[in-house]
Structure formats: C-alpha cells, structure tokens
Write a protein that holds these residues in place. Structure first.
Motif, PDB file in Angstrom:
ATOM      1  N   THR A   8       9.455 -48.266 -23.409  1.00  0.00           N
ATOM      2  CA  THR A   8       8.386 -48.571 -22.440  1.00  0.00           C
ATOM      3  C   THR A   8       8.542 -47.739 -21.168  1.00  0.00           C
ATOM      4  N   PHE A  51       7.180 -51.335 -13.833  1.00  0.00           N
ATOM      5  CA  PHE A  51       6.159 -51.751 -14.810  1.00  0.00           C
ATOM      6  C   PHE A  51       6.766 -52.659 -15.877  1.00  0.00           C
ATOM      7  N   THR A  54       7.028 -56.129 -14.080  1.00  0.00           N
ATOM      8  CA  THR A  54       5.883 -56.726 -13.352  1.00  0.00           C
ATOM      9  C   THR A  54       4.529 -56.419 -13.994  1.00  0.00           C
ATOM     10  N   ASN A  55       4.469 -55.384 -14.833  1.00  0.00           N
ATOM     11  CA  ASN A  55       3.251 -55.001 -15.556  1.00  0.00           C
ATOM     12  C   ASN A  55       2.083 -54.711 -14.606  1.00  0.00           C
ATOM     13  N   THR A  59       1.562 -51.326 -12.400  1.00  0.00           N
ATOM     14  CA  THR A  59       0.439 -50.400 -12.586  1.00  0.00           C
ATOM     15  C   THR A  59      -0.196 -50.040 -11.248  1.00  0.00           C
ATOM     16  N   LYS A 177      -5.472 -57.727 -22.538  1.00  0.00           N
ATOM     17  CA  LYS A 177      -4.085 -58.173 -22.708  1.00  0.00           C
ATOM     18  C   LYS A 177      -3.967 -59.684 -22.574  1.00  0.00           C
TER      19      LYS A 177
END
Length: 436
Positions: A8, A51, A54-55, A59, A177
């Motif tokens: 990732t 990322f 925390t995603n 972003t 998502k």
C-alpha cells in the motif's frame, strides 16, 4: 510491517510521484529543480504511511502537499496550479479505475491486492493509461487553442471546472468504499467519471464557441467604429488641407510683395512669424493617418486607426509609415487584433507614464512576409525583457501582467510568425514578421 502494508505504501509513493509529474507535464514544465525533487521524494513515503493509517485524511494531506510543492516551485497563478493538479488527479483516478476493471475482468483478480506482481501489474497499467491520456491532452490542446485563440482567458473557468470535478470524483470514490468497494461499484464510478468528464468538456466547448462568436461580433463592431473614426479623421484632414492650401496661396502673395519691394528685413520677420509656424501644420498628427490608406487588410487597418487616433487624442506624438499597399496579412484575425492591441496599448501606457517621447509604427512587405514594427520611447529603468514576458508580472499593479506572456503564447502557436523584442537607447521595439 506486513506485506500488504508495504504494498500500500509503495503504491501511494508511486502514485504521488507520478501524479505530480503529470501535473508538471500539463502545465508545460518537464524539469524538476533539485530541491523540488528532493522534497517530493521525502514527502511521498510520509504520505504513504499517513494514508495507511488514516486513508481519507491521508488523501487530503497528500493532495495539499503536492499543491504546496506546485505553489512553491511553479511560477503561475495559484488557481491555475490547483486546476492543473486537479486534472492530473482526475487522469490518475480514471486510469486507476480502468486498471481496476482490467484486474477483475481480464486477470480475474477481484480481491484486495497484496501480491507484489498483482500490484505491479495494476500500477503499470494505470500509469501507462495516464501517460496515454496526458499525451493526448498535450496534442489536443494546440488544436483547441487554434480554434479558440483567446483560450488563456478561459483558464480560470477551466481551473474551477477541474477543482469541482476532482471533488466530485473523490466524493464518489469514498462513497464507494463506504458501500463496500466491489467490481460493480468501480464500474459504475468509472462510467460516471467518463460521462461527467465528457459532458463537462462539451459544455465548455459550447460556452467557448458562444463566447468566440460574441467576441468576433464585438470585433466587427469595433472594426466598423474604428473605420468610421478613420473616415471622420480623413474628412477633417481634407478640410484642413483645403484650408491650408488657401492660406498658403495668401502666404506666397505676401512673400511676393516683400520681394518686389526688396524688403529683406520685413521678409525675414515675416518668415519667422508666419511661415515657420505655418510649416509645422504639415507635421501635425492630423496629417499622419493618410498612410493608413495603403493598408487594405481591414482588421489591421482598423486596429491601427483606432489606436493611433486614441494616441493623438491623448496628445502623444505618433508616426506611421506604410510605403506600399498591404493587401493581406496571413494571420488569424482575432490573434492579429489581440497582438497589435497589446503592443499599442503597452506603448501608449508607457508614453503616458513617461510624459514625452514618440510612438512609431512601420508596415512594409517583401516577397516572403509582412513586417510590422512598433517602437516607443521608454524609461531608463524599464524591467528586463524576461521579467516583462513572465506571466503575472506587471509594473501597473496586480492582475495586469499577462499581456506580453499572452503574446508569447500566440506567437509560439503560429508557425509562420516570428517576433523580435529589443530595448536599446530608451527605445522599446517589437518587430513582428508574418510570413505568407
């Protein structure tokens, strides 16, 4: 750290570096400074780690970090930087979704990618598509600019469209998502993205076409008014010449009387008090527009007449020389009017600031081209040429420094146009060559 986490982070690092590179290509700057490249290579892994945990926030921070790099290292307006970055993200999003569908329908990989080869294949396809789209945009842009010569005036709208589109795209992604990112949702998002993108492009082209038609109509109206002012000036000049011919006949009669009486002292006094003053009438600005009669190209004649009459009304000494008939100028009418308008407006403003000096215009042609020369007096401390041509730079305040940079854009787009600009001995000279 697990393999999936490393995959990732690596994916985010590659996407950030590639996305920023696409952004640079979109604005026409392929080179990176050493500091810029160093900061990009340092921030990319940090964004990947952020990322991972925390995603959504990661972003946002990644986008903001690329925006800050652009603002710090790219010398254009912040709005244009944000818009170009938005379009680079849009290209990456569409490419990534197409690659995701390839994973599902071609390589039958419908799960979460944790294998290095799966990730490498997905990333390679996505970035390859992004390169193809970027190259297509770079090739289409000159075609659009030819059809819309004043495209630079739409840059704020184009930038805002890109920002708005990017927000919608990311909102759809995060909603997908939240709903459970499966192949059906990815497919639906991709269809929506492409549909929305093309609808936005079509809407913009329709708006640009409408604006162009309106602009050309306004130009024709201005051309008519300029020609009317020119005809009025010619009529006034004809009346003045007729009056001068009558006065000149009386002057010759008076001179004859002085000569017949051999009154040399009286003749000397008469010359200095009457003849020398009267001779200056011939040099007045009102008698200099007649040279425009040699220009038969309506667009060129109208813009020159309009600006030279304006110059005279401001009390500025203006001179024009057209030694032969100029029947046709091989250049887009809108671009020609824009170029000459910028040249002459800048010259007039400089002469008003200077409070003295001369504006000289010369038009001639040879076997290969039409030559246009605009020269005006200028200050000793006028900025260097590279500064004057920088987008956004101006000596007249904010939001006014796009004239000469727009000139560069127009000249670069046309293959048959050459421009030489010089500043020597307090004279600012623009030499434009338009080949047949």
């Amino acid at each position: 750290m697990e393999t999936s986490e490393l995959v990732t982070i690596t994916l985010i690092v590659l996407q950030m570096i590639f996305c920023y590179t696409v952004f640079k290509l979109l604005i026409g700057e392929a080179k990176f400074s050493k500091l810029e490249l160093l900061l990009l290579l340092i921030s990319a892994p940090l964004m990947g780690i952020l990322f991972l945990y925390t995603n959504f926030i990661g972003t946002i921070v990644m986008i903001l970090s690329m925006l800050m790099l652009g603002i710090f290292f790219v010398n254009i307006k912040k709005l244009y930087i944000t818009g170009a970055l938005s379009y680079s993200l849009i290209i990456m999003i569409i490419s990534d979704h197409i690659s995701g569908l390839a994973d599902a329908y071609i390589w039958n990989n419908t799960g979460v990618m944790i294998k290095v080869w799966d990730t490498l294949l997905h990333t390679t396809v996505g970035m390859g598509l992004a390169i193809v789209i970027t190259v297509m945009v770079a090739r289409i842009e000159p075609v659009i600019e030819k059809k819309v010569p004043f495209l630079s005036e739409f840059y704020p709208i184009i930038s805002i469209m890109g920002i708005f589109m990017m927000v919608i795209y990311y909102s759809s992604i995060f909603l997908g998502k939240y709903l459970g990112n499966n192949v059906e949702i990815i497919t639906l998002n991709l269809v929506f993205f492409i549909f929305y993108f093309f609808i936005s492009i079509i809407a913009f082209l329709m708006y640009a076409s409408s604006t162009r038609n309106r602009y050309e109509t306004q130009q024709k109206e201005l051309e008519y008014l300029s020609n009317q002012r020119y005809m009025d000036a010619m009529e006034s000049q004809f009346k003045e010449i007729s009056k001068f011919r009558h006065d000149y006949k009386n002057i010759l009669t008076s001179m004859e009387n002085f000569i017949m009486d051999r009154d040399m002292d009286g003749l000397d006094e008469y010359y200095h008090s009457m003849l020398k003053t009267s001779s200056k009438v011939i040099e007045q600005n009102d008698y200099k527009l007649e040279k425009l009669g040699n220009i038969q190209d309506r667009a060129l004649k109208s813009i020159l007449a309009s600006k030279l009459i304006t110059t005279q009304e401001k009390g500025i000494d203006a001179r024009i020389e057209v030694t032969e008939i100029i029947s046709k100028v091989n250049m887009n009418v809108v671009s020609l009017v824009r170029l000459m308008g910028i040249f002459l407006d800048n010259a007039i403003e400089e002469l008003e600031e200077l409070g003295e000096g001369v504006l000289s215009v010369a038009v001639y042609q040879d076997e290969k081209a039409v030559h246009l020369i605009i020269q005006n007096s200028c200050r000793e401390d006028i900025p260097k040429l590279y500064q004057l041509k920088t987008k956004g730079f101006s000596t007249k305040g904010t939001n006014r420094g796009n004239g000469l940079s727009n000139v560069q854009d127009i000249v670069t787009e046309a293959e048959n146009i050459r421009l030489a600009t010089t500043i020597e001995h307090q004279l600012f000279t623009q030499k434009l060559v338009i080949e047949f």
